[in-house]
Design an enzyme around this catalytic site. Structure first.
Site: not given
Ligand code: IDP
Ligand code: MG
Length: 153
Positions: A10, A58, A86, A92, A113, A127
């Site tokens: 990212k 978000f 993963r 996350t 992240n 994707e």
């Molecule tokens: P993942 O990347 O671990 O699969 P997901 O729940 O699919 O996590 O969320 C996608 C992306 O959205 C995350 O990697 C993060 O960048 C962002 N994200 C998820 N939850 C939040 C939040 O509560 N606040 C801000 N950004 C979030």
């Molecule tokens: Mg995800």
């Protein structure tokens, strides 16, 4: 069965000079790189990638973040690659992720992240299609496949 996954370094991963570190972990694990491109993605494409999160608080920030600067988009192939990557990526939120994982080692942030990784075979297939045409996914053999994937049973 051989599986594929989409991995994106990212914008924060690129800006923090961590692309090589992140890609290197997957290389050293023995996963096979089958596609790669360095691009700045549109808000529209970011919205398609994160369609499942539309409507969440978000979502808007996530789309702005992902399309704000270049990213490195890659696809990797191996048996069990989704589960392996993963685990290597970690939880996350950076502050929750275990040390030894990519996010655990390099991120303290909630949303910034560093990396995206597909979470299931169905989402991986969808994707990968968003970013690569079939002719951009390269079919080749790793010369050390025997040593990487060998079995002794
Ligand atoms: P993942 O990347 O671990 O699969 P997901 O729940 O699919 O996590 O969320 C996608 C992306 O959205 C995350 O990697 C993060 O960048 C962002 N994200 C998820 N939850 C939040 C939040 O509560 N606040 C801000 N950004 C979030
Ligand atoms: Mg995800």
């Amino acid at each position: 069965m051989t599986e594929r996954t989409l991995i994106i370094v990212k914008p924060d991963g690129i800006q923090r000079h961590l692309a090589g570190e992140i890609i290197g972990r997957f290389e050293k694990k023995g996963l096979k790189l089958v596609a790669a491109k360095f691009v700045q993605i549109s808000e529209e494409l970011a919205g398609q990638l994160y369609a499942v999160h539309r409507g969440k608080p978000f979502f808007e920030g996530l789309i702005k973040y992902l399309s704000s600067a270049p990213v490195l988009v890659t696809a990797w192939e191996a048996e069990g690659v989704i589960n392996m990557t993963r685990k290597m990526i970690g939880a996350t939120f950076g502050y929750d992720a275990e040390p030894g994982t990519i996010r655990g080692d390099f991120s303290c942030s909630r949303g910034y992240n560093l990396i995206h990784g597909s979470d299931s075979p169905a989402s991986a297939e969808q994707e990968i299609k968003l970013f690569f045409s079939p002719d951009e996914i390269i079919d080749y053999e790793l010369t050390d496949a025997h040593w990487l994937y060998g079995r002794n049973d």
